[in-house]
Motif scaffolding. Structure first.
Motif, PDB file in Angstrom:
ATOM      1  N   ARG A  12       0.835  -1.192   0.000  1.00 42.50           N
ATOM      2  CA  ARG A  12       0.000   0.000   0.000  1.00 42.50           C
ATOM      3  C   ARG A  12       0.875   1.249   0.000  1.00 42.50           C
ATOM      4  O   ARG A  12       1.944   1.273   0.627  1.00 42.50           O
ATOM      5  CB  ARG A  12      -0.888   0.026   1.251  1.00 42.50           C
ATOM      6  CG  ARG A  12      -1.770  -1.204   1.430  1.00 42.50           C
ATOM      7  CD  ARG A  12      -2.422  -1.198   2.791  1.00 42.50           C
ATOM      8  NE  ARG A  12      -3.189  -2.420   3.044  1.00 42.50           N
ATOM      9  CZ  ARG A  12      -3.688  -2.755   4.217  1.00 42.50           C
ATOM     10  NH1 ARG A  12      -3.487  -1.953   5.265  1.00 42.50           N
ATOM     11  NH2 ARG A  12      -4.374  -3.874   4.355  1.00 42.50           N
ATOM     12  N   PRO A  13       0.434   2.310  -0.666  1.00 47.14           N
ATOM     13  CA  PRO A  13       1.187   3.568  -0.603  1.00 47.14           C
ATOM     14  C   PRO A  13       1.410   3.986   0.848  1.00 47.14           C
ATOM     15  O   PRO A  13       0.506   3.918   1.686  1.00 47.14           O
ATOM     16  CB  PRO A  13       0.278   4.551  -1.336  1.00 47.14           C
ATOM     17  CG  PRO A  13      -0.487   3.699  -2.307  1.00 47.14           C
ATOM     18  CD  PRO A  13      -0.739   2.408  -1.571  1.00 47.14           C
ATOM     19  N   GLY A  67       3.910  -4.409  -9.702  1.00 46.52           N
ATOM     20  CA  GLY A  67       2.906  -4.807 -10.676  1.00 46.52           C
ATOM     21  C   GLY A  67       1.692  -5.448 -10.050  1.00 46.52           C
ATOM     22  O   GLY A  67       0.550  -5.139 -10.409  1.00 46.52           O
ATOM     23  N   GLN A  68       1.913  -6.346  -9.095  1.00 46.62           N
ATOM     24  CA  GLN A  68       0.801  -7.036  -8.459  1.00 46.62           C
ATOM     25  C   GLN A  68      -0.087  -6.081  -7.667  1.00 46.62           C
ATOM     26  O   GLN A  68      -1.311  -6.206  -7.672  1.00 46.62           O
ATOM     27  CB  GLN A  68       1.318  -8.134  -7.523  1.00 46.62           C
ATOM     28  CG  GLN A  68       1.860  -9.364  -8.223  1.00 46.62           C
ATOM     29  CD  GLN A  68       2.323 -10.398  -7.228  1.00 46.62           C
ATOM     30  OE1 GLN A  68       3.463 -10.379  -6.774  1.00 46.62           O
ATOM     31  NE2 GLN A  68       1.440 -11.308  -6.872  1.00 46.62           N
ATOM     32  N   SER A  69       0.537  -5.137  -6.962  1.00 45.24           N
ATOM     33  CA  SER A  69      -0.223  -4.208  -6.112  1.00 45.24           C
ATOM     34  C   SER A  69      -0.629  -2.932  -6.832  1.00 45.24           C
ATOM     35  O   SER A  69      -1.341  -2.109  -6.266  1.00 45.24           O
ATOM     36  CB  SER A  69       0.614  -3.843  -4.871  1.00 45.24           C
ATOM     37  OG  SER A  69       0.824  -4.954  -4.043  1.00 45.24           O
ATOM     38  N   ARG A  70      -0.128  -2.752  -8.063  1.00 45.82           N
ATOM     39  CA  ARG A  70      -0.430  -1.552  -8.849  1.00 45.82           C
ATOM     40  C   ARG A  70      -0.039  -0.281  -8.092  1.00 45.82           C
ATOM     41  O   ARG A  70      -0.814   0.653  -7.923  1.00 45.82           O
ATOM     42  CB  ARG A  70      -1.910  -1.518  -9.228  1.00 45.82           C
ATOM     43  CG  ARG A  70      -2.317  -2.713 -10.072  1.00 45.82           C
ATOM     44  CD  ARG A  70      -3.785  -2.683 -10.424  1.00 45.82           C
ATOM     45  NE  ARG A  70      -4.140  -3.880 -11.200  1.00 45.82           N
ATOM     46  CZ  ARG A  70      -5.368  -4.167 -11.616  1.00 45.82           C
ATOM     47  NH1 ARG A  70      -6.364  -3.341 -11.324  1.00 45.82           N
ATOM     48  NH2 ARG A  70      -5.602  -5.264 -12.286  1.00 45.82           N
ATOM     49  N   VAL A  71       1.204  -0.285  -7.626  1.00 51.35           N
ATOM     50  CA  VAL A  71       1.749   0.847  -6.876  1.00 51.35           C
ATOM     51  C   VAL A  71       3.104   1.201  -7.468  1.00 51.35           C
ATOM     52  O   VAL A  71       3.673   0.463  -8.282  1.00 51.35           O
ATOM     53  CB  VAL A  71       1.913   0.507  -5.376  1.00 51.35           C
ATOM     54  CG1 VAL A  71       0.557   0.262  -4.734  1.00 51.35           C
ATOM     55  CG2 VAL A  71       2.839  -0.709  -5.190  1.00 51.35           C
ATOM     56  N   GLY A  72       3.616   2.344  -7.056  1.00 46.87           N
ATOM     57  CA  GLY A  72       4.990   2.699  -7.364  1.00 46.87           C
ATOM     58  C   GLY A  72       5.888   2.353  -6.196  1.00 46.87           C
ATOM     59  O   GLY A  72       5.431   2.232  -5.051  1.00 46.87           O
ATOM     60  N   ASP A  74       2.148   6.107  -4.526  1.00 43.33           N
ATOM     61  CA  ASP A  74       1.048   6.027  -5.491  1.00 43.33           C
ATOM     62  C   ASP A  74       1.449   6.645  -6.832  1.00 43.33           C
ATOM     63  O   ASP A  74       0.614   6.858  -7.706  1.00 43.33           O
ATOM     64  CB  ASP A  74      -0.207   6.694  -4.937  1.00 43.33           C
ATOM     65  CG  ASP A  74       0.020   8.141  -4.512  1.00 43.33           C
ATOM     66  OD1 ASP A  74       1.121   8.678  -4.773  1.00 43.33           O
ATOM     67  OD2 ASP A  74      -0.898   8.730  -3.916  1.00 43.33           O
ATOM     68  N   GLU A  75       2.743   6.931  -6.999  1.00 46.84           N
ATOM     69  CA  GLU A  75       3.247   7.525  -8.235  1.00 46.84           C
ATOM     70  C   GLU A  75       3.811   6.447  -9.152  1.00 46.84           C
ATOM     71  O   GLU A  75       4.433   5.489  -8.698  1.00 46.84           O
ATOM     72  CB  GLU A  75       4.354   8.535  -7.915  1.00 46.84           C
ATOM     73  CG  GLU A  75       3.907   9.657  -6.979  1.00 46.84           C
ATOM     74  CD  GLU A  75       5.083  10.513  -6.530  1.00 46.84           C
ATOM     75  OE1 GLU A  75       6.226  10.190  -6.912  1.00 46.84           O
ATOM     76  OE2 GLU A  75       4.849  11.479  -5.792  1.00 46.84           O
ATOM     77  N   MET A  76       3.590   6.587 -10.432  1.00 48.49           N
ATOM     78  CA  MET A  76       4.141   5.685 -11.448  1.00 48.49           C
ATOM     79  C   MET A  76       3.883   4.216 -11.102  1.00 48.49           C
ATOM     80  O   MET A  76       4.826   3.442 -10.878  1.00 48.49           O
ATOM     81  CB  MET A  76       5.638   5.943 -11.635  1.00 48.49           C
ATOM     82  CG  MET A  76       5.973   7.366 -12.063  1.00 48.49           C
ATOM     83  SD  MET A  76       7.746   7.641 -12.289  1.00 48.49           S
ATOM     84  CE  MET A  76       8.074   6.614 -13.727  1.00 48.49           C
ATOM     85  N   PRO A  77       2.641   3.804 -11.029  1.00 50.09           N
ATOM     86  CA  PRO A  77       2.335   2.403 -10.695  1.00 50.09           C
ATOM     87  C   PRO A  77       3.056   1.425 -11.619  1.00 50.09           C
ATOM     88  O   PRO A  77       3.152   1.634 -12.833  1.00 50.09           O
ATOM     89  CB  PRO A  77       0.813   2.329 -10.886  1.00 50.09           C
ATOM     90  CG  PRO A  77       0.335   3.729 -10.695  1.00 50.09           C
ATOM     91  CD  PRO A  77       1.417   4.598 -11.254  1.00 50.09           C
TER      92      PRO A  77
END
Length: 334
Positions: A160-161, A232-237, A304-307
């Motif tokens: 998580r971010p 990639g899995q969590s769609r986070v940066g 939360d930047e550049m997932p």
């Protein structure tokens, strides 16, 4: 003349039985170990984790371990990353005709010692002997079952971010050790594999807090690959700080000479941990007390930047994208 493994040892007759009794039963015997077609085990309480892995490392022995130790550590660590206490393992051997019997016993002894340290029982297995040249020495496949501790949920999907990112020790040592053991480059350096069973490390963290989102062992592809997979899995940066990443000076020197990135060299005794920022220092404190995590460090944070991307802050304060892994990562460890 030194005794070697022959095709008769894999034919299923008296020589096979003698090999199993002499090498495998002698080292793996425990109340659950069986000579039958399958082990009969008590039903576990609660959810289980189940995994399998193959080990074909070349050379089969290296500073800090051998393929036997590696096979136990790899499967124990995969279970541990899910918060599962390792309980039972099976192992299958594919042995090249002519392999020295003395070396096979050394491999089995290393498995016995490592399994005992990890608190896991080897309960069943299989032995095959392949013709000369069909197998490079000895290959081992292990499968394992563990019981997941209550209130533990870890996955690469849970970052998580705002989370902190830790590594439990210096990175890249196993990959560097294997590279040097092959002696393809004529480089001499005092590097030993970090190969180790890590259930004790994970248990100490979970006893500190169950609020751990991701635990991954940084094996093939190293820490860098784990970070990209998690992003990639969590769609986070993910942002990491290069000066905070612990790297053994000898490993850094070898990487400098060969143009390798330590973050992409394999580890066999290091974890990447993602947890809430407020829990990071508590985890770091307990890790510093463990036998395999004394130089653990916080190396970055989830954003939360550049997932899907991993950004690295360099030693001079600039930011760059960590190159995404592609093609064949060197040195190939399996």
């Amino acid at each position: 003349m030194n005794e070697t493994v022959t095709l008769a040892h894999g034919a299923g007759g008296t020589q096979t039985a003698a090999l199993i009794d002499r090498v495998f039963k002698a080292h793996f015997d425990n109340p659950a170990f069986t000579g039958d077609d399958a082990a009969v085990l008590p039903r576990p309480e609660g959810p289980i984790a189940f995994t399998t892995d193959g080990f074909i490392v070349s050379p089969f022995e290296f500073p800090g371990g051998n393929v036997g130790k590696l096979s136990i550590c790899g499967t124990v660590n995969d279970l541990s990353c899910m918060g599962a206490r390792p309980q039972y393992l099976t192992c299958a051997f594919q042995i090249e005709e002519g392999f020295p019997m003395e070396k096979l016993e050394e491999i089995a002894a290393a498995m016995e010692k490592t399994a005992k340290e990890a608190g896991v029982s080897i309960v069943a297995g299989d032995t095959k002997v392949a013709g000369k040249g069909q197998v490079d020495g000895v290959f081992i496949t292990t499968s394992g079952v563990g019981t997941i501790l209550p209130d533990v949920r870890t996955s690469g999907k849970f970052a998580r971010p705002g989370d902190a990112i830790l590594v439990t020790g210096d990175v890249g040592r196993h990959g560097c050790t294997i590279l040097l053991a092959r002696d393809n480059y004529g480089i001499e350096a005092d590097v030993t594999s970090d190969c180790a069973p890590l259930w004790g490390t994970v248990e100490s963290m979970l006893n500190t807090t169950r609020e751990i989102h991701v635990i991954r062992d940084a094996t093939r592809g190293g820490v860098g690959t784990v970070l990209y997979e998690t992003a990639g899995q969590s769609r986070v940066g993910i942002r990491i700080h290069a000066p905070s990443v612990p790297v053994d000076p000898a490993v850094r020197g070898v990487c400098g000479m060969l143009g390798l990135e330590p973050l992409y060299l394999a580890c066999e005794g290091r974890l990447v941990v993602v947890c809430p920022k407020e829990k990071a220092q508590d985890l770091l404190d307990v890790l510093h007390q463990g036998p395999y995590s004394q130089n653990a460090a916080i190396i970055g944070e989830v954003t939360d930047e550049m997932p899907g991307r991993v950004v690295m802050t360099t030693e001079i304060g600039s930011e760059t994208l960590l190159p995404q892994p592609s093609g064949e990562l060197l040195p190939r460890i399996c």
